[in-house]
Write an enzyme that holds these catalytic residues in place. Structure first.
Site, PDB file in Angstrom:
ATOM      1  N   CYS A 117       0.834  -1.205   0.000  1.00 27.49           N
ATOM      2  CA  CYS A 117       0.000   0.000   0.000  1.00 27.49           C
ATOM      3  C   CYS A 117       0.871   1.259   0.000  1.00 27.49           C
ATOM      4  O   CYS A 117       1.443   1.588  -1.030  1.00 27.49           O
ATOM      5  CB  CYS A 117      -0.982  -0.045   1.161  1.00 27.49           C
ATOM      6  SG  CYS A 117      -2.434   0.946   0.785  1.00 27.49           S
ATOM      7  N   HIS A 169      -3.575  -4.799   0.454  1.00 27.55           N
ATOM      8  CA  HIS A 169      -2.927  -5.342   1.655  1.00 27.55           C
ATOM      9  C   HIS A 169      -3.016  -6.872   1.648  1.00 27.55           C
ATOM     10  O   HIS A 169      -3.939  -7.428   2.253  1.00 27.55           O
ATOM     11  CB  HIS A 169      -3.616  -4.819   2.912  1.00 27.55           C
ATOM     12  CG  HIS A 169      -3.383  -3.373   3.172  1.00 27.55           C
ATOM     13  ND1 HIS A 169      -2.276  -2.910   3.848  1.00 27.55           N
ATOM     14  CD2 HIS A 169      -4.111  -2.279   2.850  1.00 27.55           C
ATOM     15  CE1 HIS A 169      -2.344  -1.586   3.935  1.00 27.55           C
ATOM     16  NE2 HIS A 169      -3.436  -1.183   3.336  1.00 27.55           N
ATOM     17  N   GLU A 197      -1.478  -8.919   3.329  1.00 23.52           N
ATOM     18  CA  GLU A 197      -1.307  -9.487   4.677  1.00 23.52           C
ATOM     19  C   GLU A 197      -2.633  -9.873   5.329  1.00 23.52           C
ATOM     20  O   GLU A 197      -2.663 -10.771   6.171  1.00 23.52           O
ATOM     21  CB  GLU A 197      -0.536  -8.518   5.580  1.00 23.52           C
ATOM     22  CG  GLU A 197      -1.218  -7.199   5.911  1.00 23.52           C
ATOM     23  CD  GLU A 197      -0.935  -6.064   4.923  1.00 23.52           C
ATOM     24  OE1 GLU A 197      -0.602  -6.369   3.752  1.00 23.52           O
ATOM     25  OE2 GLU A 197      -1.056  -4.888   5.311  1.00 23.52           O
TER      26      GLU A 197
HETATM   27  N1  GLN Z   1      -1.716   6.766   2.807  1.00 21.20           N
HETATM   28  C1  GLN Z   1      -1.838   6.022   1.596  1.00 21.20           C
HETATM   29  C2  GLN Z   1      -3.194   6.223   0.946  1.00 21.20           C
HETATM   30  O1  GLN Z   1      -4.121   6.642   1.571  1.00 21.20           O
HETATM   31  C3  GLN Z   1      -1.577   4.543   1.839  1.00 21.20           C
HETATM   32  C4  GLN Z   1      -2.560   3.916   2.749  1.00 21.20           C
HETATM   33  C5  GLN Z   1      -2.091   2.601   3.328  1.00 21.20           C
HETATM   34  O2  GLN Z   1      -0.905   2.292   3.316  1.00 21.20           O
HETATM   35  N2  GLN Z   1      -2.999   1.826   3.862  1.00 21.20           N
HETATM   36  O3  GLN Z   1      -3.352   5.942  -0.220  1.00 21.20           O
END
Ligand code: GLN
Length: 544
Positions: free
Chosen positions: A382, A509, A511
């Site tokens: 992410c 994600h 994970e």
């Molecule tokens: N801050 C970034 C976004 O909002 C990544 C978010 C995250 O890593 N969950 O796109």
């Protein structure tokens, strides 16, 4: 449909004794008896969900497939039971009060005085019953967050107390998880705090049927019998749970102490004989994995491992499945901003996890650059994917000012930018791109290879920003591959760097979908690459 049975888990004495893991483990031993289980967490705080809370307050935010931002205990529940949970499975006081107050404003209770009992308690009960109706599970395990005695937990305890009557007594069971402190001077485990917390619970009207006594020391029979006597619980229902180095061992500890049979017996559950053979084999495999593998996790909350709970577990699942003992090096991204090496050279692999806000991002970019230039396998999750992209833009594509508009807006080259449908959103809570979305894989890439050449995968998301398509061509011309895209091709889901052993970032994600008995494909591919580096590194060390 037969009525589901309910197991309510409360906690006493102190918080953080592993109530969530205990609830999850109970889920596993019941599932091992052919029963369908669902688990729900009731959180007495006033936030609507943990999505807006700092990891310092709350640890990781776990995201369900239907896009709910939930307590990290739901991660344990899913990992232990391999059941997909949904937004009904995490209820907060914020949701409950919000709902009741909205109804009051609409005039639904016209003429009535709105009170904690019965309006708030009824709404809590409705949400507990909903899980039973929607999941079709035989057993619903409901964990009440916090510790007995907390003021804000009272409506929740009152609600579950009432449910003993509304659900039929024989369909409910109360499990209380407590802690036995150890007095070093006399070498004794003390039961008094447990007795007090059971008294507190009884004062609210709940008599526990099972007491799980968490402790850091071996418990003898006398101590257990004493708890049984003073707390009025069957002797076989006082279960010691000594701290273990392996979370996934907890179901076996509870099973071997007879808890599964006790629950089945009390609730008259239609259970088969427990089948935990695969789980036992998995534990044996986890314990026997000996070859060390050094994986760095670069984050800004590294002193707080709970903030990266699912990442840490996913890396562990993949490493042990591949017969390696993971040695996680927690590296503070802020430190990398000051000292650009900071031990990165000695790592077999680097994970750059998700995150929000600019603090520490430049340190993560340092790590990404080091990984790319030194052929260290690197997995960006992410924000980690966005970091990999910013680093590549700055140092390979030649866009020195590349950044994300989350950190610099407007910037000269916002290669990570807001999605059109995110513009104009002012509320921060629950408004991101959340939950499961499909992703098309490009054949022949590292990603497609990891997922065994599947064409479409589905992964969980939690982000507001996206790769800016204006820069796609420039990236491709410089050796980046967009190996995963949304079905309409508009959103970049996976980016990887050519001519590198493993440099891959995903906007989702992975994970959240890793299970101890089923490691996630991307983590597995990353760990495989790290193992390769490890063997090269070891040979090099031997030669010098
Ligand atoms: N801050 C970034 C976004 O909002 C990544 C978010 C995250 O890593 N969950 O796109």
């Amino acid at each position: 449909m037969t009525r589901p049975k309910y197991i309510f888990c409360t906690g006493g004495v102190v918080s953080s004794v592993g109530k969530g893991v205990t609830a999850a483990a109970i889920g596993r031993i019941l599932k091992a008896r052919g029963l369908k289980v669902a688990i729900q967490k009731l959180d007495p705080y006033l936030n609507v969900d943990p999505g807006t809370m700092s990891p310092y307050q709350h640890g990781e935010v776990f995201v369900t497939s239907d896009g709910a931002e939930t307590d990290l205990d739901l991660g344990h529940y899913e990992r232990f039971t391999s059941e997909d949970l949904n937004r009904t499975c995490n209820v907060t006081a914020g949701q409950v009060y919000g709902h009741v107050i909205d109804k009051e404003r609409r005039g639904d209770y016209l003429g009535g005085t709105i009170q904690v009992v019965p309006h708030i308690t009824n709404e809590i009960k409705r949400r507990v019953i909903l899980v039973g109706e929607e999941s079709g599970a035989d057993v619903i395990i409901v964990e009440v967050g916090g510790t007995v005695g907390d003021i804000e937990g009272l409506p929740f305890l009152e609600a579950i107390r009432q449910m003993r009557m509304s659900l039929r007594r024989k369909d409910t069971l109360y499990v209380h998880v407590t802690y036995l402190p150890y007095i070093g001077a006399t070498g004794e485990l003390k039961t008094k705090p447990t007795q007090h917390s059971v008294r507190e619970l009884r004062g609210i009207g709940i008599q526990p049927h099972v007491i799980i006594a968490r402790t850091d020391h071996r418990v003898n029979r006398e101590v257990l019998d004493k708890i049984a006597l003073f707390c009025d619980v069957d002797e076989e229902a006082v279960i010691p749970l000594v701290t273990t180095d392996l979370l996934y061992d907890v179901p076996l500890v509870l099973e071997d102490a007879g808890l599964g049979d006790y629950i089945v017996d009390r609730l008259k559950l239609p259970a088969t004989t427990p089948d935990l053979e695969r789980w036992r084999a998995m534990i044996a495999q986890m314990r026997s994995a000996e070859k060390p593998l050094k994986i760095g996790i670069i984050g800004k909350y590294v002193e707080l491992h709970d903030a990266y709970m699912s990442v840490k577990e996913a890396a562990f699942h993949a490493a042990t499945a591949l017969d390696h003992r993971i040695d996680i090096r927690w590296i503070h991204s802020g430190d990398l901003e000051k000292n650009k090496d900071h031990g990165l050279r000695d790592l077999d692999g680097i994970i750059i996890p998700g995150g929000f806000g600019y603090r520490g991002v430049e340190g993560k970019i340092v790590a990404a650059r080091y990984a790319r230039e030194n052929d260290i396998p690197c997995l960006g999750l992410c924000l980690g994917m966005q970091v990999l992209s910013i680093e590549f833009a700055r140092n390979v594509v030649g866009l020195e000012d590349a950044n994300s508009s989350e950190f610099e807006s407007p910037g000269k080259h916002n290669i990570i930018d807001l999605m059109p449908d995110q513009r104009g959103i002012t509320d921060l809570g629950g408004t991101m791109r959340l939950g499961l979305y499909p992703c098309h894989l490009v054949s022949g890439t590292i990603a497609a290879n990891a997922y065994a050449e599947r064409e479409v995968i589905e992964e969980r998301h939690r982000h507001r920003f996206e790769f800016n398509n204006t820069y796609r061509t420039a990236f491709e011309e410089n050796g980046a591959v967009f190996s995963g895209l949304s079905p309409d091709g508009r959103l970049v889901e996976i980016v990887e760097i050519k001519d590198h052993p493993f440099m891959l970032g995903c906007q989702f994600h992975p994970e959240f979908l890793s299970r101890p008995n089923e490691p996630h494909p991307l983590f597995k591919a990353f760990i495989e690459a790290a193992i390769d580096r490890c063997s090269v590194r070891t040979t090099e060390t031997m030669q010098t």
